[in-house]
Design a protein around this motif. Structure first.
Motif, PDB file in Angstrom:
ATOM      1  N   LEU A  57       7.231   7.843   3.375  1.00 18.58           N
ATOM      2  CA  LEU A  57       6.857   7.560   2.192  1.00 18.58           C
ATOM      3  C   LEU A  57       7.393   8.446   1.263  1.00 18.58           C
ATOM      4  CD1 LEU A  57       3.195   6.326   2.838  1.00 18.58           C
ATOM      5  CD2 LEU A  57       5.285   4.932   2.729  1.00 18.58           C
ATOM      6  N   VAL A  58       7.793   7.984  -0.226  1.00 21.15           N
ATOM      7  CA  VAL A  58       8.129   8.973  -1.228  1.00 21.15           C
ATOM      8  C   VAL A  58       7.377   8.492  -2.603  1.00 21.15           C
ATOM      9  CG1 VAL A  58       9.941   9.974  -2.469  1.00 21.15           C
ATOM     10  CG2 VAL A  58      10.391   9.621   0.021  1.00 21.15           C
ATOM     11  N   LEU A  59       6.619   9.175  -3.431  1.00 23.22           N
ATOM     12  CA  LEU A  59       5.926   8.855  -4.243  1.00 23.22           C
ATOM     13  C   LEU A  59       6.306   9.696  -5.342  1.00 23.22           C
ATOM     14  CD1 LEU A  59       3.388   7.110  -5.366  1.00 23.22           C
ATOM     15  CD2 LEU A  59       2.156   8.904  -4.554  1.00 23.22           C
ATOM     16  N   ARG A  60       6.581   8.816  -6.594  1.00 22.13           N
ATOM     17  CA  ARG A  60       6.927   9.337  -7.902  1.00 22.13           C
ATOM     18  C   ARG A  60       6.179   8.673  -8.917  1.00 22.13           C
ATOM     19  NH1 ARG A  60      12.703  10.372  -9.971  1.00 22.13           N
ATOM     20  NH2 ARG A  60      12.502  12.420  -8.885  1.00 22.13           N
ATOM     21  N   GLY A  61       5.148   9.187  -9.540  1.00 23.23           N
ATOM     22  CA  GLY A  61       4.255   8.345 -10.316  1.00 23.23           C
ATOM     23  C   GLY A  61       3.627   7.393  -9.572  1.00 23.23           C
ATOM     24  N   ARG A  62       3.906   6.136 -10.235  1.00 25.72           N
ATOM     25  CA  ARG A  62       3.424   4.874  -9.869  1.00 25.72           C
ATOM     26  C   ARG A  62       4.214   4.234  -8.918  1.00 25.72           C
ATOM     27  NH1 ARG A  62       0.242   1.863 -14.564  1.00 25.72           N
ATOM     28  NH2 ARG A  62       0.700   0.236 -13.006  1.00 25.72           N
ATOM     29  N   THR A  63       5.446   4.758  -8.305  1.00 26.70           N
ATOM     30  CA  THR A  63       6.568   3.939  -7.524  1.00 26.70           C
ATOM     31  C   THR A  63       6.672   4.608  -6.398  1.00 26.70           C
ATOM     32  OG1 THR A  63       7.993   3.704  -9.766  1.00 26.70           O
ATOM     33  CG2 THR A  63       8.811   3.571  -7.478  1.00 26.70           C
ATOM     34  N   LEU A  64       6.482   3.898  -5.581  1.00 28.36           N
ATOM     35  CA  LEU A  64       6.374   4.345  -3.993  1.00 28.36           C
ATOM     36  C   LEU A  64       7.585   3.750  -3.332  1.00 28.36           C
ATOM     37  CD1 LEU A  64       4.461   5.658  -1.641  1.00 28.36           C
ATOM     38  CD2 LEU A  64       3.783   3.381  -1.336  1.00 28.36           C
ATOM     39  N   TYR A  65       8.251   4.624  -2.627  1.00 28.90           N
ATOM     40  CA  TYR A  65       9.357   4.067  -1.819  1.00 28.90           C
ATOM     41  C   TYR A  65       8.884   4.195  -0.427  1.00 28.90           C
ATOM     42  CZ  TYR A  65      11.917   5.282  -6.016  1.00 28.90           C
ATOM     43  OH  TYR A  65      12.541   5.339  -7.172  1.00 28.90           O
ATOM     44  N   VAL A  66       8.898   2.917   0.245  1.00 26.64           N
ATOM     45  CA  VAL A  66       8.509   2.874   1.813  1.00 26.64           C
ATOM     46  C   VAL A  66       9.792   2.762   2.356  1.00 26.64           C
ATOM     47  CG1 VAL A  66       7.387   1.665   3.238  1.00 26.64           C
ATOM     48  CG2 VAL A  66       6.397   1.599   0.947  1.00 26.64           C
ATOM     49  N   ILE A  67      10.127   3.732   3.324  1.00 27.37           N
ATOM     50  CA  ILE A  67      11.475   3.820   4.112  1.00 27.37           C
ATOM     51  C   ILE A  67      11.022   3.098   5.332  1.00 27.37           C
ATOM     52  CG2 ILE A  67      13.118   5.356   4.994  1.00 27.37           C
ATOM     53  CD1 ILE A  67      12.582   7.088   2.770  1.00 27.37           C
ATOM     54  N   ARG A  68      11.811   2.163   5.950  1.00 32.01           N
ATOM     55  CA  ARG A  68      11.426   1.126   6.828  1.00 32.01           C
ATOM     56  C   ARG A  68      12.560   1.303   7.892  1.00 32.01           C
ATOM     57  NH1 ARG A  68      10.527  -4.475   4.576  1.00 32.01           N
ATOM     58  NH2 ARG A  68       9.914  -4.853   6.826  1.00 32.01           N
ATOM     59  N   ASN A  69      12.544   2.132   8.938  1.00 31.75           N
ATOM     60  CA  ASN A  69      13.548   2.641   9.678  1.00 31.75           C
ATOM     61  C   ASN A  69      14.447   1.409  10.442  1.00 31.75           C
ATOM     62  OD1 ASN A  69      11.810   1.792  11.695  1.00 31.75           O
ATOM     63  ND2 ASN A  69      11.079   3.958  11.939  1.00 31.75           N
TER      64      ASN A  69
END
Length: 310
Positions: free
Chosen positions: A233-245
């Motif tokens: 998971l990578v979070l910047r502000g209210r944007t979340l990046y969910v890395i799905r392998n």
């Protein structure tokens, strides 16, 4: 233990300050940076974090080594030597420039000097069989680590000024609610502005909020979207990046103001994604490390870090 990540390959019927924010380097236009950075063959990467400037660290779940490189040039070298039986999964830099690592099946967390690589501390989190200490997040007061096999978080308190606590200070936080579901496979973790923690459940395909004081949890409403294979998971502000392998997808989620729900705005896909494990942000780019969990590890298997538009 690493192959547990790929045992779920059949579809189921089945980073740094408050280190989730990613690095910001607007002075360095990442469009001019290499789109692919090769790692040593056979490296078996799992964790990645971006440090000061354009420095990137990548850890090996194969032998516990850490590779350090430069995102601007694409060049790097071994920073911490590996050894048989050692493993490093999640990595994060803290505000003091120390590199924290989740040591996977060893049941420990290690702290290294981010400049020299020297070992500063090691915390024995658990000696229970079958543990998988997988990812971590650094907050102002503590470091929290997930266990993908056990319904707990591990907590390493930090002393005032971010000083390291004694080796005996680590404790176990039992989880309740959906975070404690059997076979959920808790994985990536980030810290939210209100102090709660957000955890990815790779097999259950959902995100859960965890109260770091009590271990109580609740599901984040994604409107029916499943984040199965959610790893980093990578979070910047209210944007979340969910890395799905194994899905080879990065879901970009816009969270609501109180981070109790979110809407998937888009999915980042690319032929360059080869079972991505986790990532971090630098300016307008998302860097992910390909774990290649769909192939058998070996000395000739190639691995890399790739740059995606965030």
């Amino acid at each position: 233990m690493r192959r547990l990540l790929s045992l779920f390959a059949v579809p189921l019927v089945a980073v740094a300050t408050l280190s989730t924010a990613g690095s910001v380097a607007t002075a360095h236009p990442t469009a001019a940076f290499p789109s692919r950075i090769a790692l040593p063959d056979g490296f078996s990467p799992e964790g990645l974090t971006i440090g000061r400037g354009t420095t990137v660290y990548v850890g090996s779940v194969g032998n516990g080594a850490v590779w350090r490189g430069d995102l601007r040039t694409g060049h790097g070298s071994m920073f911490i030597a590996g050894a048989p039986g050692q493993q490093k999964a999640g990595l994060k830099l803290d505000p003091q420039g120390r590199l924290w690592t989740a040591d996977f099946s060893a049941g420990t967390a290690s702290v290294h000097d981010g400049v020299t690589g020297a070992l500063l501390a090691r915390y024995q989190l658990t000696d229970e069989p079958g543990r998988i200490v997988n990812d971590l997040v650094v907050t102002r007061n503590a470091v929290y680590l997930t266990d993908s096999a056990l319904p707990v978080l591990y907590v390493v308190p930090l002393l005032p000024g971010g000083r390291l606590s004694p080796a005996t200070a680590a404790r176990i936080l039992p989880l309740t609610g959906p975070a404690a579901s059997p076979d959920a496979f808790n994985n990536g973790i980030v810290a939210l502005p209100d102090g709660d923690l957000l955890v990815a459940q790779m097999v259950a395909g959902r995100l859960v909020r965890v109260d770091p004081r009590t271990g109580a949890s609740r599901v984040v409403d994604l409107g029916g979207y499943s984040v199965d294979r959610a790893d980093g998971l990578v979070l910047r502000g209210r944007t979340l990046y969910v890395i799905r392998n194994l899905s080879n997808v990065v879901a970009v989620v816009e969270l609501n103001a109180d981070r109790t729900a979110g809407v998937v705005r888009r999915e980042i896909t690319s032929p360059a994604l080869r079972s991505p494990a986790t990532g971090d942000l630098l300016g307008s780019a998302l860097y992910v490390v390909n774990g290649r969990f769909d192939v058998e590890p070996g000395p000739t298997v190639d691995y890399d870090v790739v740059r995606l538009p965030a």
